[in-house]
Write an enzyme that holds these catalytic residues in place. Structure first.
Site, mmCIF file in Angstrom:
data_model
loop_
_atom_site.group_PDB
_atom_site.id
_atom_site.type_symbol
_atom_site.label_atom_id
_atom_site.label_comp_id
_atom_site.label_asym_id
_atom_site.label_seq_id
_atom_site.Cartn_x
_atom_site.Cartn_y
_atom_site.Cartn_z
ATOM 1 N N SER A 3 0.654 -1.239 0.003
ATOM 2 C CA SER A 3 -0.050 0.021 0.167
ATOM 3 C C SER A 3 0.859 1.361 0.082
ATOM 4 O O SER A 3 0.417 2.466 -0.058
ATOM 5 C CB SER A 3 -0.994 0.012 1.405
ATOM 6 O OG SER A 3 0.053 0.014 2.421
ATOM 7 N N HIS B 76 -2.502 -2.903 -5.781
ATOM 8 C CA HIS B 76 -2.785 -2.627 -4.403
ATOM 9 C C HIS B 76 -4.205 -2.871 -4.407
ATOM 10 O O HIS B 76 -5.089 -1.894 -4.682
ATOM 11 C CB HIS B 76 -2.444 -1.173 -4.398
ATOM 12 C CG HIS B 76 -2.899 -0.672 -2.862
ATOM 13 N ND1 HIS B 76 -3.018 0.615 -2.586
ATOM 14 C CD2 HIS B 76 -3.339 -1.316 -1.685
ATOM 15 C CE1 HIS B 76 -3.493 0.593 -1.148
ATOM 16 N NE2 HIS B 76 -3.567 -0.551 -0.735
ATOM 17 N N GLU C 46 -5.603 -0.276 -7.243
ATOM 18 C CA GLU C 46 -4.818 0.643 -8.014
ATOM 19 C C GLU C 46 -3.720 -0.227 -8.611
ATOM 20 O O GLU C 46 -3.158 -0.975 -8.037
ATOM 21 C CB GLU C 46 -3.825 1.632 -6.722
ATOM 22 C CG GLU C 46 -4.693 2.452 -6.074
ATOM 23 C CD GLU C 46 -3.854 3.155 -5.020
ATOM 24 O OE1 GLU C 46 -3.996 4.539 -5.246
ATOM 25 O OE2 GLU C 46 -3.309 2.625 -4.317
ATOM 26 N N ASN D 218 -3.406 6.354 -0.548
ATOM 27 C CA ASN D 218 -2.536 6.583 0.757
ATOM 28 C C ASN D 218 -1.762 7.796 0.707
ATOM 29 O O ASN D 218 -1.528 8.148 2.088
ATOM 30 C CB ASN D 218 -1.879 5.300 1.010
ATOM 31 C CG ASN D 218 -2.608 4.096 1.553
ATOM 32 O OD1 ASN D 218 -3.703 4.519 2.266
ATOM 33 N ND2 ASN D 218 -2.328 3.163 1.549
#
Length: 205
Positions: free
Chosen positions: A81, A102, A114, A152
């Site tokens: 992540s 991800h 992702e 993130n």
């Protein structure tokens, strides 16, 4: 491994119980899973996806062990992540065949994937990532290989700032979480989300 399989079986049973899945479909899902503790069992896989917690040294060690065992035309993917995809690719002899995938937690519920392109990632590896996402019914986005990728990179500073806000007396934990849920339509407040992610994982990110 037993704990992980028990969790999967419990989730499948709950899906059947709530009418989201037929028992035959749950049995079919379980039948497609072959648990193993031996990396050599991955030798014939077309795609290997790692999902180790955010510990780069452990991920690199795993890639160095797996790389010589899987077939030459296999693709590799990291579910990190936040950690560098390129650094992981460089731990293998096929950096062009490694890509970031991800998945968000819990992956059977969260729709986003992702697809992270590292500097050495080939077009074929990236296209495979998008095709996997499409096959799984995911919403896919293309992200560059930077810390935190897209989500993130934005979400982790938000959670950390919520912690600072509480420390500075801006609001209580409950009021900060309630404010963001009611005022920004977030399903979880930032401090609740930090606990859900895990403070150890958040610190690693």
């Amino acid at each position: 491994l037993d704990k992980g399989m028990a969790k999967i079986e419990k989730q499948l049973a709950r899906a059947v119980e709530k009418g989201r899945m037929e028992q035959s479909d749950a049995d079919a899902v379980r039948g497609r899973i072959t648990p193993t503790l031996d990396y050599a069992d991955l030798a014939d896989c077309d795609l290997v996806i790692e999902a180790i917690s955010e510990d780069l040294d452990r991920k690199l060690e795993m890639w160095r062990e797996i790389d010589p065992l899987v077939k030459d035309d296999a693709f590799l993917a990291t579910n990190t992540s936040s950690l560098s995809v390129a650094t992981q690719a460089d731990a293998t002899k096929r950096p062009d065949r490694l890509v970031g995938l991800h998945f968000f937690n819990p992956p059977q519920v969260m729709p986003l994937l992702e697809v992270v392109r590292a500097e050495p990632s080939s077009d074929d590896a990236v296209e495979l990532g998008f095709s996997v996402g499409e096959k799984l019914g995911k919403t896919t986005v293309a992200a560059k290989d930077n810390r935190g990728f897209i989500v993130n990179r934005l979400l982790v500073p938000y959670m950390l700032d919520a912690i600072r806000a509480n420390e500075q007396g801006v609001g209580s934990i409950q009021d900060i979480d309630t404010g963001m849920k009611a005022g920004a339509s977030h399903p979880m407040g930032p401090l609740e989300l930090a606990d859900f992610v895990g403070l150890d994982t958040l610190a690693a990110i």
